[in-house]
Design a protein around this motif. Structure first.
Motif, PDB file in Angstrom:
ATOM      1  N   TYR A 211     -11.197 -15.066 -19.025  1.00 52.27           N
ATOM      2  CA  TYR A 211      -9.890 -15.529 -19.488  1.00 52.27           C
ATOM      3  C   TYR A 211      -9.291 -14.509 -20.445  1.00 52.27           C
ATOM      4  N   ALA A 212      -8.020 -14.194 -20.262  1.00 55.82           N
ATOM      5  CA  ALA A 212      -7.326 -13.224 -21.108  1.00 55.82           C
ATOM      6  C   ALA A 212      -6.323 -13.957 -21.992  1.00 55.82           C
ATOM      7  N   PRO A 213      -6.572 -14.098 -23.286  1.00 53.66           N
ATOM      8  CA  PRO A 213      -5.621 -14.777 -24.175  1.00 53.66           C
ATOM      9  C   PRO A 213      -4.278 -14.061 -24.175  1.00 53.66           C
ATOM     10  N   PRO A 214      -3.174 -14.780 -23.966  1.00 51.31           N
ATOM     11  CA  PRO A 214      -1.848 -14.148 -23.899  1.00 51.31           C
ATOM     12  C   PRO A 214      -1.507 -13.314 -25.125  1.00 51.31           C
ATOM     13  N   ASP A 215      -1.914 -13.774 -26.323  1.00 47.21           N
ATOM     14  CA  ASP A 215      -1.576 -13.020 -27.529  1.00 47.21           C
ATOM     15  C   ASP A 215      -2.295 -11.682 -27.571  1.00 47.21           C
ATOM     16  N   VAL A 216      -3.542 -11.651 -27.073  1.00 47.69           N
ATOM     17  CA  VAL A 216      -4.297 -10.397 -27.037  1.00 47.69           C
ATOM     18  C   VAL A 216      -3.669  -9.430 -26.039  1.00 47.69           C
ATOM     19  N   VAL A 217      -3.269  -9.962 -24.880  1.00 43.84           N
ATOM     20  CA  VAL A 217      -2.615  -9.132 -23.862  1.00 43.84           C
ATOM     21  C   VAL A 217      -1.308  -8.554 -24.406  1.00 43.84           C
ATOM     22  N   ALA A 218      -0.536  -9.383 -25.098  1.00 43.04           N
ATOM     23  CA  ALA A 218       0.743  -8.930 -25.652  1.00 43.04           C
ATOM     24  C   ALA A 218       0.546  -7.833 -26.688  1.00 43.04           C
ATOM     25  N   ARG A 219      -0.448  -8.008 -27.557  1.00 40.53           N
ATOM     26  CA  ARG A 219      -0.713  -6.985 -28.576  1.00 40.53           C
ATOM     27  C   ARG A 219      -1.164  -5.684 -27.933  1.00 40.53           C
ATOM     28  N   ALA A 220      -2.023  -5.793 -26.925  1.00 40.91           N
ATOM     29  CA  ALA A 220      -2.514  -4.595 -26.248  1.00 40.91           C
ATOM     30  C   ALA A 220      -1.380  -3.872 -25.533  1.00 40.91           C
ATOM     31  N   LYS A 221      -0.485  -4.624 -24.902  1.00 37.63           N
ATOM     32  CA  LYS A 221       0.642  -4.010 -24.195  1.00 37.63           C
ATOM     33  C   LYS A 221       1.568  -3.293 -25.171  1.00 37.63           C
ATOM     34  N   ALA A 222       1.820  -3.926 -26.309  1.00 37.93           N
ATOM     35  CA  ALA A 222       2.677  -3.307 -27.316  1.00 37.93           C
ATOM     36  C   ALA A 222       2.026  -2.045 -27.885  1.00 37.93           C
ATOM     37  N   LYS A 223       0.714  -2.104 -28.075  1.00 35.13           N
ATOM     38  CA  LYS A 223      -0.007  -0.944 -28.603  1.00 35.13           C
ATOM     39  C   LYS A 223       0.061   0.222 -27.631  1.00 35.13           C
ATOM     40  N   ALA A 224      -0.157  -0.050 -26.351  1.00 38.85           N
ATOM     41  CA  ALA A 224      -0.105   1.004 -25.338  1.00 38.85           C
ATOM     42  C   ALA A 224       1.306   1.562 -25.206  1.00 38.85           C
ATOM     43  N   GLY A 225       2.307   0.674 -25.229  1.00 34.89           N
ATOM     44  CA  GLY A 225       3.691   1.115 -25.086  1.00 34.89           C
ATOM     45  C   GLY A 225       4.183   1.914 -26.272  1.00 34.89           C
ATOM     46  N   GLY A 226       3.518   1.771 -27.410  1.00 32.34           N
ATOM     47  CA  GLY A 226       3.929   2.492 -28.607  1.00 32.34           C
ATOM     48  C   GLY A 226       3.389   3.906 -28.707  1.00 32.34           C
ATOM     49  N   VAL A 227       2.522   4.288 -27.783  1.00 32.85           N
ATOM     50  CA  VAL A 227       1.975   5.654 -27.800  1.00 32.85           C
ATOM     51  C   VAL A 227       3.049   6.636 -27.358  1.00 32.85           C
ATOM     52  N   ASN A 228       3.176   7.719 -28.090  1.00 33.14           N
ATOM     53  CA  ASN A 228       4.190   8.736 -27.792  1.00 33.14           C
ATOM     54  C   ASN A 228       4.000   9.308 -26.383  1.00 33.14           C
ATOM     55  N   GLY A 229       5.069   9.283 -25.588  1.00 29.91           N
ATOM     56  CA  GLY A 229       5.013   9.820 -24.237  1.00 29.91           C
ATOM     57  C   GLY A 229       4.935   8.757 -23.161  1.00 29.91           C
ATOM     58  N   VAL A 230       4.594   7.522 -23.545  1.00 30.53           N
ATOM     59  CA  VAL A 230       4.506   6.430 -22.573  1.00 30.53           C
ATOM     60  C   VAL A 230       5.919   5.893 -22.306  1.00 30.53           C
ATOM     61  N   LYS A 231       6.340   5.947 -21.060  1.00 32.32           N
ATOM     62  CA  LYS A 231       7.659   5.449 -20.691  1.00 32.32           C
ATOM     63  C   LYS A 231       7.656   3.928 -20.508  1.00 32.32           C
ATOM     64  N   SER A 232       6.583   3.403 -19.899  1.00 26.17           N
ATOM     65  CA  SER A 232       6.473   1.962 -19.703  1.00 26.17           C
ATOM     66  C   SER A 232       5.020   1.601 -19.426  1.00 26.17           C
ATOM     67  N   VAL A 233       4.722   0.331 -19.615  1.00 25.22           N
ATOM     68  CA  VAL A 233       3.400  -0.204 -19.280  1.00 25.22           C
ATOM     69  C   VAL A 233       3.589  -1.107 -18.069  1.00 25.22           C
ATOM     70  N   LYS A 234       3.165  -0.640 -16.902  1.00 28.34           N
ATOM     71  CA  LYS A 234       3.400  -1.389 -15.666  1.00 28.34           C
ATOM     72  C   LYS A 234       2.521  -2.620 -15.559  1.00 28.34           C
ATOM     73  N   SER A 235       1.268  -2.479 -15.955  1.00 27.61           N
ATOM     74  CA  SER A 235       0.358  -3.632 -15.887  1.00 27.61           C
ATOM     75  C   SER A 235      -0.768  -3.433 -16.881  1.00 27.61           C
ATOM     76  N   ILE A 236      -1.344  -4.548 -17.316  1.00 32.03           N
ATOM     77  CA  ILE A 236      -2.489  -4.488 -18.214  1.00 32.03           C
ATOM     78  C   ILE A 236      -3.381  -5.701 -17.959  1.00 32.03           C
ATOM     79  N   LYS A 237      -4.655  -5.455 -17.809  1.00 37.01           N
ATOM     80  CA  LYS A 237      -5.637  -6.510 -17.589  1.00 37.01           C
ATOM     81  C   LYS A 237      -6.655  -6.455 -18.718  1.00 37.01           C
TER      82      LYS A 237
END
Length: 305
Positions: A211-237
């Motif tokens: 099970y993937a808690p939605p809040d953890v997924v959201a934080r991880a997506k925001a963290k990945a999207g905040g890295v310099n050079g990342v245009k978008s985060v298409k998917s995250i599991k």
């Protein structure tokens, strides 16, 4: 204090508490005290499983277990929950036997002092284990078990104290109602234990099902999207394993970048997510297409059809 040391101290405390409650039962022959003693004995088994599970979870990844052994802690929580529910059968049998024979319990000073000592040990143990809430599922399970021990031991202490007073001043009334009160308290405690164990079992099973808690997924997506050079985060599991999370993420970068530059961005995402989640992170890189190019590609595809 590290998790393994805390688990060992909890194991030793469990030995002491179980011994004290068995001693109280041999003095009082109360089915309520027996229920509490059996619960502590099962908790002792659960703590042993927890200790072994945490030792296993601390082993580094190997060829057969590339993601580590963290889920051993979750298995420890499941084992403890099942053991508590199994003990309910023994308590129910003893309660029925007590009612059929209509035997009252014997509240002695020694049994009262033994429960007082057990309460003191459990109180200190719960205080230490609660520091690991959200860090270790197995230690969190133990904190839950010993919290119920505190509640049940307080009830048992009240039953013994009331019984001592009643047997001294109202012996006939105590002989008439003592067995019913004893079994009633044992029944309430057993139902309470089983209810808590089912809740913990459900949590642990859900974790094993990735099970993937939605809040953890959201934080991880925001963290990945905040890295310099990342245009978008298409998917995250994301999936939980003990006290950490593993992740698989797909990002897009500028299509004009070199392989080396794209790889450096992916490394940045991996490092950021490892700091956030604690587990293994796999990053897949795809070229980022501008909106107008996507629209043109879609139109060409439809025209070709």
């Amino acid at each position: 204090m590290d998790k393994l040391r805390v688990a060992l101290v909890s194991l030793l405390a469990g030995v002491a508490v179980t011994t004290l409650k068995i001693a109280a039962w041999t003095q009082s022959f109360s089915v309520a005290v027996l229920a509490d003693a059996v619960h502590s004995a099962v908790d002792l088994l659960a703590v042993t499983v927890t200790y072994l599970a945490i030792r296993a979870s601390l082993k580094p990844p190997d060829q057969e277990h590339p993601y580590g052994h963290h889920k051993a802690e979750t298995l420890g929580g499941i084992g403890g929950s099942l053991a508590v529910m199994a003990s309910a059968t023994l308590i129910a049998y003893e309660a029925v036997s007590k009612l059929l024979r209509w035997e009252t319990y014997l509240p002695t000073l020694a049994s009262i002092l033994a429960i007082v000592a057990a309460v003191a040990i459990d109180f200190n143990r719960v205080r230490v284990l609660r520091r690991f809430r959200g860090v270790s599922r197995a230690l969190e399970a133990d904190a839950l078990h010993f919290s119920t021990d505190l509640a049940s031991s307080a009830a048992i202490l009240a039953v013994l104290a009331m019984g001592a007073w009643a047997s001294a001043y109202y012996p006939e009334l105590f002989a008439q109602w003592g067995p019913a009160v004893d079994v009633a308290i044992a029944t309430v405690l057993t139902i309470y234990f089983v209810k808590l164990s089912l809740a913990l079992l459900k949590t642990s099973v859900v974790e094993l099902l990735d099970y993937a808690p939605p809040d953890v997924v959201a934080r991880a997506k925001a963290k990945a999207g905040g890295v310099n050079g990342v245009k978008s985060v298409k998917s995250i599991k994301v999936r939980k394993s003990g006290s950490i999370y593993h992740a698989e993420v797909t990002i897009t970068v500028d299509e004009n970048l070199t392989v080396k530059e794209a790889h450096e961005i992916a490394d940045g995402v991996e490092k950021a997510l490892k700091q956030e989640l604690g587990g293994e992170v796999t990053v897949h890189v795809e070229p980022h297409q501008h909106a107008e190019r996507k629209s043109q590609k879609t139109a060409d595809t439809k025209k070709g059809q």
